[in-house]
Design an enzyme around this catalytic site. Structure first.
Site, short mmCIF file in Angstrom:
data_model
loop_
_atom_site.label_atom_id
_atom_site.label_comp_id
_atom_site.label_asym_id
_atom_site.label_seq_id
_atom_site.Cartn_x
_atom_site.Cartn_y
_atom_site.Cartn_z
N ASP A 88 1.04 -0.79 -0.15
CA ASP A 88 -0.31 0.27 -0.04
C ASP A 88 0.63 1.29 -0.14
O ASP A 88 0.25 2.61 -0.42
CB ASP A 88 -1.00 0.08 1.43
CG ASP A 88 -1.82 -1.59 1.61
OD1 ASP A 88 -1.91 -1.68 0.45
OD2 ASP A 88 -2.15 -1.36 1.84
N HIS A 116 -5.37 -10.36 -4.68
CA HIS A 116 -4.14 -10.63 -4.40
C HIS A 116 -2.79 -11.30 -5.42
O HIS A 116 -1.99 -11.60 -4.55
CB HIS A 116 -4.76 -12.01 -3.28
CG HIS A 116 -5.78 -11.51 -2.18
ND1 HIS A 116 -6.72 -11.57 -2.20
CD2 HIS A 116 -5.13 -10.98 -0.96
CE1 HIS A 116 -6.72 -11.10 -0.71
NE2 HIS A 116 -6.32 -11.01 -0.07
N GLN A 176 -2.16 -8.99 -7.10
CA GLN A 176 -0.68 -8.16 -6.72
C GLN A 176 0.07 -7.99 -5.33
O GLN A 176 1.38 -7.34 -4.95
CB GLN A 176 -1.82 -6.30 -6.19
CG GLN A 176 -2.96 -6.06 -6.77
CD GLN A 176 -3.80 -5.02 -7.11
OE1 GLN A 176 -3.24 -3.72 -6.73
NE2 GLN A 176 -4.80 -5.82 -6.29
O1 F6P Z 1 -2.24 -4.12 3.27
C1 F6P Z 1 -2.23 -4.64 2.30
C2 F6P Z 1 -3.77 -5.57 1.50
O2 F6P Z 1 -2.65 -6.41 0.53
C3 F6P Z 1 -4.83 -4.14 1.01
O3 F6P Z 1 -4.31 -3.99 -0.16
C4 F6P Z 1 -5.45 -5.26 1.28
O4 F6P Z 1 -6.59 -3.44 1.69
C5 F6P Z 1 -5.27 -5.52 2.44
O5 F6P Z 1 -3.69 -5.98 2.73
C6 F6P Z 1 -6.26 -6.94 2.02
O6 F6P Z 1 -6.13 -8.27 3.14
P1 F6P Z 1 -6.30 -9.67 3.29
O7 F6P Z 1 -5.08 -10.51 2.59
O8 F6P Z 1 -6.71 -9.47 4.88
O9 F6P Z 1 -8.05 -9.92 2.45
#
Ligand code: F6P
Length: 361
Positions: free
Chosen positions: A140, A284, A286
Protein backbone atom coordinates in the site's frame (compact mmCIF):
# COMPACT_ATOMS: atom_id res chain seq x y z
CA UNK A 1 26.70 -19.49 22.69
CA UNK A 2 26.78 -17.21 19.63
CA UNK A 3 25.00 -13.85 19.68
CA UNK A 4 21.40 -14.31 18.48
CA UNK A 5 18.78 -12.22 16.77
CA UNK A 6 15.19 -13.05 15.87
CA UNK A 7 13.11 -12.15 12.84
CA UNK A 8 9.41 -12.38 12.05
CA UNK A 9 7.13 -11.29 9.22
CA UNK A 10 3.75 -9.85 10.19
CA UNK A 11 0.53 -8.77 8.47
CA UNK A 12 -0.31 -9.51 4.86
CA UNK A 13 2.36 -11.16 2.73
CA UNK A 14 4.00 -9.21 -0.07
CA UNK A 15 6.80 -9.64 -2.60
CA UNK A 16 10.22 -9.21 -1.01
CA UNK A 17 9.67 -10.66 2.49
CA UNK A 18 11.98 -13.55 1.71
CA UNK A 19 14.58 -11.21 0.25
CA UNK A 20 14.65 -9.31 3.57
CA UNK A 21 14.99 -12.58 5.52
CA UNK A 22 17.87 -13.60 3.26
CA UNK A 23 19.70 -10.30 3.69
CA UNK A 24 19.28 -10.41 7.48
CA UNK A 25 20.51 -13.99 7.77
CA UNK A 26 23.48 -13.42 5.45
CA UNK A 27 24.55 -10.21 7.20
CA UNK A 28 24.09 -11.73 10.67
CA UNK A 29 26.04 -14.86 9.75
CA UNK A 30 29.01 -12.73 8.67
CA UNK A 31 29.03 -11.24 12.18
CA UNK A 32 29.01 -14.73 13.68
CA UNK A 33 25.39 -14.32 14.85
CA UNK A 34 22.64 -16.91 14.74
CA UNK A 35 19.20 -15.93 13.35
CA UNK A 36 15.98 -17.43 14.68
CA UNK A 37 12.92 -17.09 12.46
CA UNK A 38 9.57 -17.02 14.30
CA UNK A 39 6.71 -18.79 12.57
CA UNK A 40 3.42 -17.05 11.65
CA UNK A 41 4.43 -13.57 12.71
CA UNK A 42 4.11 -12.52 16.34
CA UNK A 43 2.16 -15.69 17.12
CA UNK A 44 5.45 -17.61 17.03
CA UNK A 45 6.56 -15.73 20.15
CA UNK A 46 3.65 -17.07 22.17
CA UNK A 47 3.02 -20.52 23.57
CA UNK A 48 3.68 -22.90 21.86
CA UNK A 49 6.76 -20.82 20.91
CA UNK A 50 7.58 -21.71 17.31
CA UNK A 51 10.81 -20.78 15.57
CA UNK A 52 13.57 -22.26 13.54
CA UNK A 53 17.23 -21.49 13.17
CA UNK A 54 17.85 -20.03 9.73
CA UNK A 55 20.91 -21.32 7.93
CA UNK A 56 22.52 -18.97 5.43
CA UNK A 57 22.98 -21.94 3.07
CA UNK A 58 19.18 -22.12 2.60
CA UNK A 59 18.98 -18.47 1.66
CA UNK A 60 20.23 -18.65 -1.94
CA UNK A 61 16.91 -19.00 -3.81
CA UNK A 62 15.00 -16.64 -1.52
CA UNK A 63 16.00 -13.39 -3.20
CA UNK A 64 13.36 -13.78 -5.86
CA UNK A 65 10.72 -15.90 -4.10
CA UNK A 66 7.30 -14.54 -3.22
CA UNK A 67 5.54 -15.02 0.12
CA UNK A 68 7.42 -15.64 3.34
CA UNK A 69 9.12 -18.87 4.39
CA UNK A 70 8.24 -17.96 7.98
CA UNK A 71 4.50 -17.64 7.43
CA UNK A 72 2.49 -14.65 8.60
CA UNK A 73 -0.90 -13.71 9.94
CA UNK A 74 -2.92 -10.56 10.37
CA UNK A 75 -5.27 -11.98 12.97
CA UNK A 76 -5.04 -13.94 16.20
CA UNK A 77 -3.73 -12.85 19.59
CA UNK A 78 -1.88 -9.86 18.21
CA UNK A 79 -4.39 -7.73 16.33
CA UNK A 80 -3.26 -4.11 16.46
CA UNK A 81 -5.26 -2.55 13.70
CA UNK A 82 -9.02 -2.27 13.59
CA UNK A 83 -9.91 0.21 10.86
CA UNK A 84 -8.74 3.51 9.41
CA UNK A 85 -6.80 5.34 12.10
CA UNK A 86 -7.91 2.92 14.81
CA UNK A 87 -5.20 1.16 16.77
CA UNK A 88 -5.97 -1.59 19.24
CA UNK A 89 -3.79 -1.98 22.30
CA UNK A 90 -2.31 -5.44 22.74
CA UNK A 91 -3.05 -6.82 26.23
CA UNK A 92 0.02 -6.52 28.50
CA UNK A 93 -0.06 -10.25 29.31
CA UNK A 94 0.48 -10.98 25.62
CA UNK A 95 3.28 -8.40 25.32
CA UNK A 96 4.96 -9.76 28.46
CA UNK A 97 4.75 -13.35 27.26
CA UNK A 98 6.45 -12.32 24.01
CA UNK A 99 9.07 -10.43 26.00
CA UNK A 100 9.81 -13.52 28.11
CA UNK A 101 10.37 -15.53 24.91
CA UNK A 102 12.84 -12.95 23.60
CA UNK A 103 14.68 -12.93 26.95
CA UNK A 104 14.71 -16.72 27.34
CA UNK A 105 16.19 -17.14 23.89
CA UNK A 106 18.77 -14.44 24.62
CA UNK A 107 17.94 -12.36 21.54
CA UNK A 108 19.99 -9.24 20.99
CA UNK A 109 17.26 -7.86 18.74
CA UNK A 110 13.90 -8.84 17.28
CA UNK A 111 13.54 -7.70 13.69
CA UNK A 112 9.85 -7.11 12.91
CA UNK A 113 9.04 -6.90 9.22
CA UNK A 114 5.61 -5.43 8.61
CA UNK A 115 3.29 -2.59 7.75
CA UNK A 116 1.34 -0.19 9.90
CA UNK A 117 -0.35 -2.86 12.05
CA UNK A 118 2.77 -4.98 12.62
CA UNK A 119 4.93 -1.96 13.39
CA UNK A 120 2.30 -0.74 15.85
CA UNK A 121 2.72 -4.06 17.65
CA UNK A 122 6.52 -3.69 17.45
CA UNK A 123 6.27 -0.29 19.10
CA UNK A 124 4.10 -1.70 21.91
CA UNK A 125 6.67 -4.46 22.48
CA UNK A 126 9.45 -1.87 22.50
CA UNK A 127 7.60 0.12 25.14
CA UNK A 128 7.56 -3.08 27.30
CA UNK A 129 11.34 -3.38 26.93
CA UNK A 130 11.71 -5.68 23.90
CA UNK A 131 14.69 -4.70 21.69
CA UNK A 132 12.77 -4.38 18.40
CA UNK A 133 13.92 -3.12 15.00
CA UNK A 134 11.38 -2.49 12.24
CA UNK A 135 11.48 -3.05 8.49
CA UNK A 136 8.71 -1.28 6.49
CA UNK A 137 6.66 -3.61 4.33
CA UNK A 138 3.41 -3.01 2.48
CA UNK A 139 2.18 -2.95 -1.06
CA UNK A 140 0.00 0.00 0.00
CA UNK A 141 3.03 2.32 0.48
CA UNK A 142 1.11 4.11 3.20
CA UNK A 143 3.78 4.37 5.90
CA UNK A 144 5.24 7.69 6.95
CA UNK A 145 8.99 8.28 7.40
CA UNK A 146 10.16 6.26 4.40
CA UNK A 147 10.07 7.38 0.78
CA UNK A 148 8.83 3.93 -0.18
CA UNK A 149 7.98 0.61 1.44
CA UNK A 150 9.05 -2.67 -0.11
CA UNK A 151 6.37 -4.57 -2.03
CA UNK A 152 4.90 -1.42 -3.51
CA UNK A 153 6.94 -1.47 -6.70
CA UNK A 154 6.04 -5.12 -7.29
CA UNK A 155 2.33 -4.42 -6.78
CA UNK A 156 2.50 -1.47 -9.19
CA UNK A 157 4.23 -3.66 -11.77
CA UNK A 158 1.43 -6.23 -11.46
CA UNK A 159 -1.32 -3.61 -11.80
CA UNK A 160 0.45 -1.97 -14.75
CA UNK A 161 0.72 -5.30 -16.51
CA UNK A 162 -3.02 -5.87 -15.89
CA UNK A 163 -3.79 -2.47 -17.45
CA UNK A 164 -1.67 -3.29 -20.50
CA UNK A 165 -3.73 -6.43 -20.96
CA UNK A 166 -7.07 -4.73 -20.38
CA UNK A 167 -6.09 -2.02 -22.83
CA UNK A 168 -6.12 -4.42 -25.77
CA UNK A 169 -9.55 -5.82 -24.91
CA UNK A 170 -10.97 -2.37 -24.21
CA UNK A 171 -9.70 -1.09 -27.58
CA UNK A 172 -10.80 -4.15 -29.53
CA UNK A 173 -14.34 -4.14 -28.12
CA UNK A 174 -14.84 -0.38 -27.67
CA UNK A 175 -15.47 -1.02 -24.00
CA UNK A 176 -15.02 0.69 -20.69
CA UNK A 177 -12.77 -1.54 -18.58
CA UNK A 178 -12.60 -0.91 -14.85
CA UNK A 179 -9.65 -2.24 -12.85
CA UNK A 180 -9.99 -2.28 -9.05
CA UNK A 181 -6.66 -2.33 -7.25
CA UNK A 182 -5.66 -2.63 -3.59
CA UNK A 183 -4.08 0.04 -1.42
CA UNK A 184 -6.49 0.39 1.47
CA UNK A 185 -7.10 4.07 2.29
CA UNK A 186 -4.30 5.34 0.02
CA UNK A 187 -4.24 5.66 -3.74
CA UNK A 188 -0.55 4.94 -4.32
CA UNK A 189 -1.00 1.76 -6.35
CA UNK A 190 -3.91 3.19 -8.36
CA UNK A 191 -2.15 6.47 -9.18
CA UNK A 192 1.24 4.99 -10.05
CA UNK A 193 -0.10 2.05 -12.06
CA UNK A 194 -2.77 4.29 -13.56
CA UNK A 195 -0.13 6.57 -15.04
CA UNK A 196 2.32 3.81 -15.97
CA UNK A 197 -0.45 1.75 -17.59
CA UNK A 198 -2.10 4.60 -19.47
CA UNK A 199 -5.33 4.79 -17.48
CA UNK A 200 -7.79 7.48 -18.60
CA UNK A 201 -9.60 7.89 -15.29
CA UNK A 202 -8.03 7.22 -11.89
CA UNK A 203 -10.20 7.17 -8.78
CA UNK A 204 -8.35 7.37 -5.46
CA UNK A 205 -9.43 7.78 -1.83
CA UNK A 206 -7.67 11.14 -1.57
CA UNK A 207 -9.92 12.69 -4.25
CA UNK A 208 -13.61 11.80 -3.84
CA UNK A 209 -15.18 11.55 -7.30
CA UNK A 210 -18.55 12.20 -8.89
CA UNK A 211 -20.15 10.17 -11.64
CA UNK A 212 -20.95 13.21 -13.81
CA UNK A 213 -17.21 13.97 -14.12
CA UNK A 214 -16.35 10.34 -14.81
CA UNK A 215 -18.96 10.13 -17.59
CA UNK A 216 -17.96 13.53 -18.96
CA UNK A 217 -14.43 12.23 -19.47
CA UNK A 218 -15.73 9.17 -21.30
CA UNK A 219 -17.89 11.41 -23.52
CA UNK A 220 -14.91 13.66 -24.28
CA UNK A 221 -12.90 10.66 -25.34
CA UNK A 222 -15.75 9.45 -27.57
CA UNK A 223 -15.90 12.89 -29.16
CA UNK A 224 -12.21 12.56 -30.01
CA UNK A 225 -12.75 9.14 -31.56
CA UNK A 226 -11.43 7.25 -28.53
CA UNK A 227 -14.16 4.68 -28.19
CA UNK A 228 -12.78 2.89 -25.18
CA UNK A 229 -11.77 3.96 -21.68
CA UNK A 230 -9.61 2.46 -18.95
CA UNK A 231 -10.63 3.29 -15.40
CA UNK A 232 -8.40 2.46 -12.44
CA UNK A 233 -10.24 2.41 -9.12
CA UNK A 234 -8.49 2.16 -5.76
CA UNK A 235 -10.40 -0.09 -3.35
CA UNK A 236 -10.64 2.89 -0.99
CA UNK A 237 -12.11 5.27 -3.59
CA UNK A 238 -15.55 6.68 -2.92
CA UNK A 239 -17.94 9.20 -4.43
CA UNK A 240 -18.17 12.65 -2.89
CA UNK A 241 -20.24 12.34 0.28
CA UNK A 242 -20.27 8.53 -0.04
CA UNK A 243 -18.69 5.93 2.21
CA UNK A 244 -16.00 3.31 1.72
CA UNK A 245 -17.18 0.05 0.21
CA UNK A 246 -16.45 -2.79 2.59
CA UNK A 247 -16.66 -6.53 2.10
CA UNK A 248 -19.32 -8.07 4.27
CA UNK A 249 -17.27 -11.18 4.92
CA UNK A 250 -14.78 -9.39 7.18
CA UNK A 251 -14.73 -11.24 10.51
CA UNK A 252 -15.18 -9.28 13.73
CA UNK A 253 -11.61 -9.86 14.94
CA UNK A 254 -10.23 -8.62 11.64
CA UNK A 255 -9.70 -5.11 10.43
CA UNK A 256 -12.11 -3.64 7.91
CA UNK A 257 -11.72 -5.27 4.49
CA UNK A 258 -12.29 -2.93 1.59
CA UNK A 259 -13.45 -4.01 -1.85
CA UNK A 260 -16.34 -3.80 -4.27
CA UNK A 261 -16.20 -0.18 -5.44
CA UNK A 262 -14.97 -1.30 -8.89
CA UNK A 263 -18.20 -3.20 -9.60
CA UNK A 264 -20.31 -0.28 -8.38
CA UNK A 265 -18.43 2.17 -10.62
CA UNK A 266 -18.72 -0.19 -13.61
CA UNK A 267 -22.49 -0.64 -13.11
CA UNK A 268 -23.16 3.09 -12.73
CA UNK A 269 -20.95 4.09 -15.66
CA UNK A 270 -22.51 1.39 -17.87
CA UNK A 271 -26.00 2.58 -16.95
CA UNK A 272 -25.24 6.25 -17.55
CA UNK A 273 -23.21 5.95 -20.76
CA UNK A 274 -24.83 2.88 -22.29
CA UNK A 275 -21.35 1.57 -23.01
CA UNK A 276 -20.37 -2.04 -22.65
CA UNK A 277 -18.54 -2.00 -19.32
CA UNK A 278 -16.57 -4.69 -17.48
CA UNK A 279 -14.79 -4.86 -14.14
CA UNK A 280 -11.69 -6.77 -13.06
CA UNK A 281 -10.69 -6.98 -9.40
CA UNK A 282 -6.95 -7.58 -9.30
CA UNK A 283 -6.98 -8.59 -5.63
CA UNK A 284 -4.23 -10.72 -4.17
CA UNK A 285 -2.45 -11.13 -7.49
CA UNK A 286 -0.83 -7.84 -6.47
CA UNK A 287 0.68 -9.47 -3.40
CA UNK A 288 1.74 -12.71 -5.03
CA UNK A 289 4.86 -13.78 -6.85
CA UNK A 290 8.39 -12.54 -6.61
CA UNK A 291 9.69 -9.00 -6.14
CA UNK A 292 10.73 -6.68 -8.96
CA UNK A 293 14.39 -5.77 -9.35
CA UNK A 294 13.75 -2.53 -7.46
CA UNK A 295 12.19 -4.41 -4.54
CA UNK A 296 14.92 -7.05 -4.47
CA UNK A 297 17.48 -4.30 -4.05
CA UNK A 298 15.39 -2.36 -1.52
CA UNK A 299 14.75 -5.49 0.57
CA UNK A 300 18.43 -6.40 0.54
CA UNK A 301 19.38 -2.90 1.65
CA UNK A 302 16.68 -2.94 4.35
CA UNK A 303 17.78 -6.36 5.66
CA UNK A 304 21.46 -5.42 5.83
CA UNK A 305 20.59 -2.09 7.49
CA UNK A 306 18.38 -3.82 10.08
CA UNK A 307 21.35 -5.95 11.16
CA UNK A 308 23.49 -2.79 11.34
CA UNK A 309 20.89 -1.28 13.69
CA UNK A 310 21.07 -4.44 15.82
CA UNK A 311 24.86 -4.02 15.99
CA UNK A 312 24.37 -0.42 17.13
CA UNK A 313 21.57 -1.47 19.52
CA UNK A 314 19.33 1.14 17.93
CA UNK A 315 16.12 -0.33 19.22
CA UNK A 316 12.67 1.15 18.64
CA UNK A 317 13.88 2.23 15.20
CA UNK A 318 12.88 1.24 11.70
CA UNK A 319 15.03 1.21 8.58
CA UNK A 320 13.80 3.66 5.95
CA UNK A 321 14.54 4.58 2.35
CA UNK A 322 15.81 8.12 2.08
CA UNK A 323 17.70 8.15 -1.25
CA UNK A 324 20.58 7.74 -1.67
CA UNK A 325 20.72 6.32 1.85
CA UNK A 326 19.05 3.77 4.04
CA UNK A 327 18.47 5.50 7.35
CA UNK A 328 17.06 4.79 10.81
CA UNK A 329 13.89 6.51 11.99
CA UNK A 330 11.88 6.04 15.15
CA UNK A 331 9.04 3.54 14.62
CA UNK A 332 6.67 6.12 16.12
CA UNK A 333 7.44 8.44 13.19
CA UNK A 334 6.21 5.80 10.74
CA UNK A 335 3.00 4.69 12.41
CA UNK A 336 1.52 7.98 13.60
CA UNK A 337 -0.73 8.41 10.59
CA UNK A 338 -1.22 6.98 7.12
CA UNK A 339 0.76 8.50 4.28
CA UNK A 340 -1.58 9.31 1.44
CA UNK A 341 -1.08 10.64 -2.09
CA UNK A 342 -0.67 14.46 -1.97
CA UNK A 343 -3.50 15.84 -4.06
CA UNK A 344 -1.33 18.71 -5.32
CA UNK A 345 1.81 16.57 -5.63
CA UNK A 346 3.77 15.61 -8.72
CA UNK A 347 1.94 12.35 -9.38
CA UNK A 348 -1.50 13.97 -9.52
CA UNK A 349 -0.14 16.95 -11.46
CA UNK A 350 1.54 14.68 -14.00
CA UNK A 351 -1.64 12.72 -14.56
CA UNK A 352 -3.77 15.84 -14.93
CA UNK A 353 -1.24 17.31 -17.38
CA UNK A 354 -1.84 14.29 -19.61
CA UNK A 355 -5.60 14.71 -19.43
CA UNK A 356 -6.23 11.94 -16.90
CA UNK A 357 -9.40 12.55 -14.92
CA UNK A 358 -9.66 11.94 -11.18
CA UNK A 359 -13.43 12.21 -11.48
CA UNK A 360 -13.55 15.53 -9.68
CA UNK A 361 -13.84 18.15 -12.41
O1 F6P B 1 -2.34 -4.05 3.26
C1 F6P B 1 -2.19 -4.87 2.16
C2 F6P B 1 -3.51 -5.30 1.60
O2 F6P B 1 -3.28 -6.12 0.49
C3 F6P B 1 -4.47 -4.15 1.26
O3 F6P B 1 -4.13 -3.50 0.06
C4 F6P B 1 -5.78 -4.89 1.25
O4 F6P B 1 -6.84 -4.01 1.52
C5 F6P B 1 -5.62 -5.89 2.36
O5 F6P B 1 -4.23 -6.06 2.55
C6 F6P B 1 -6.25 -7.23 2.10
O6 F6P B 1 -6.09 -8.01 3.23
P1 F6P B 1 -6.46 -9.56 3.29
O7 F6P B 1 -5.35 -10.32 2.62
O8 F6P B 1 -6.52 -9.84 4.74
O9 F6P B 1 -7.75 -9.74 2.57
Amino acid sequence: MPERIGILTGGGDCPGLNAVIRAVVKSATRLGWETLGFVNGYEGLLSPVTYRTLDYREMGPLLKEGGTILGTTNRGRFSAKAGQGEKASIPVEILDEAKRTVEKLGLRALICVGGDGSLTIAQQLFERGVPVIGVPKTIDNDLEATVVTFGFDSAVACATDALDRLHTTAASHNRVMVLEVMGRYAGWIASHAGIAGGGDIILIPEIPFNYDSVCKKIAEREAMGRTFTLIVVAEGARPKGGSYVEQESAAKDHETRLGGIGAIVAAEVGKRTGKDTRVVVLGHLQRGGGPTTFDRLLCTRFGAAAVRLAQEKKYGHMVAHNPPDTVAVKITEAIGRLRTVPIDGDIVRTARALGVSFGDE
